[in-house]
Design an enzyme around this catalytic site. Sequence first.
Site, PDB file in Angstrom:
ATOM      1  N   GLY A   1       4.485  12.561   7.286  1.00  0.00           N
ATOM      2  CA  GLY A   1       5.289  12.255   6.111  1.00  0.00           C
ATOM      3  C   GLY A   1       6.727  11.915   6.443  1.00  0.00           C
ATOM      4  O   GLY A   1       7.011  11.194   7.400  1.00  0.00           O
TER       5      GLY A   1
ATOM      6  N   ASP B   1       6.917  -0.382   6.525  1.00  0.00           N
ATOM      7  CA  ASP B   1       7.483  -1.519   5.806  1.00  0.00           C
ATOM      8  C   ASP B   1       7.115  -1.458   4.328  1.00  0.00           C
ATOM      9  O   ASP B   1       7.948  -1.735   3.452  1.00  0.00           O
ATOM     10  CB  ASP B   1       6.962  -2.828   6.395  1.00  0.00           C
ATOM     11  CG  ASP B   1       7.348  -3.002   7.846  1.00  0.00           C
ATOM     12  OD1 ASP B   1       8.366  -2.422   8.257  1.00  0.00           O
ATOM     13  OD2 ASP B   1       6.624  -3.719   8.568  1.00  0.00           O
TER      14      ASP B   1
ATOM     15  N   ASP C   1      -5.805   1.853   9.414  1.00  0.00           N
ATOM     16  CA  ASP C   1      -4.835   0.999  10.088  1.00  0.00           C
ATOM     17  C   ASP C   1      -3.437   1.320   9.543  1.00  0.00           C
ATOM     18  O   ASP C   1      -3.160   1.106   8.371  1.00  0.00           O
ATOM     19  CB  ASP C   1      -5.178  -0.478   9.836  1.00  0.00           C
ATOM     20  CG  ASP C   1      -4.258  -1.445  10.587  1.00  0.00           C
ATOM     21  OD1 ASP C   1      -3.341  -0.983  11.293  1.00  0.00           O
ATOM     22  OD2 ASP C   1      -4.462  -2.667  10.455  1.00  0.00           O
TER      23      ASP C   1
END
Length: 312
Positions: free
Chosen positions: A228, A257, A251
């Site tokens: 986290g 981003d 994945d």
Amino acid sequence: MAKRILMMGSINIDLTMYADALPKPGETIKTDNFSTFPGGKGGNQAAAAAKLGADVRYLTKLGDDMFSNTLIESQRSYGVDTSRIIIEKGNTAGIAMIMVNKEAQNSIMFTPGANSALTPEDVRAHQDAFDGCDFLEITMEIRTDTVYEAIRIAKEKGLKVILDPAPAPPEGLPADIISLIDYMKPNETETEILTGIRINGAEDAFRALDKLRSCGVKNPIVSLGKDGFAAYPDPDGKPKHFKAVEVNSIDTTAAGDIFLGALSSRLAAGSSFAEALQFANAAASLSTAAKGAQTSIPELDDVLSLMGERRG
């Protein structure tokens, strides 16, 4: 009224393969799959912010090759304003070669292409792109002097700055630049470079948050990977460790981003920092359940649904 985000930073094509394990030095691994995805930290964050509801404008430099055209069309498909993208004839898009193992961990090699051709002079010449925007969201996979010039112009024009310090310069960020940053999310390695504090858990992250705040960063976020992140959801309260939402991860490419794109989309919509953090956490977690970078950006309704499940 929703606010506009000016996005700057790398935009490139991701060439991705999946295998059980990442190759060791000198080792060749055969795999039966290969995918081409639009990517780049800036491109991913722009696409995520726009898909999740934000008004996004992109300022960057691309070439006139096939990949550059693909990247522009991809950004347009998410609703990003690409009218300020500078095209340099004879140059090419950036390319990232990504390998992903069965634990969803990745290894990346990157060549910047036209990303590295965006200069401070370009930013000054196109500074009207900042006009009408409320946030500058920028990544450091482009020239550092270009990043610093963009941040200075943004603050001169009254924008809030969201910085992804990846990769962090080995010498850290100049004091006059770090003090201009409103939101920043370094990972463990970048945090150590920027603060000198090695991150081995939430308590270390809390100390790093305090160090970054003392340097002038108003709302730092320290990423802890699969564990986290840590932040001050209330600037006047206590730091908090936010655990990642549990999903079936396959994945992790671009999860950070998508976190920042989601965060900026909520801030632009008028949400509090605490609300934006919860939204970004849900969006980033959901993205790890799909392959690719921009192809893994979740739908807004799915993010809101997951947040509802967590609140319930």
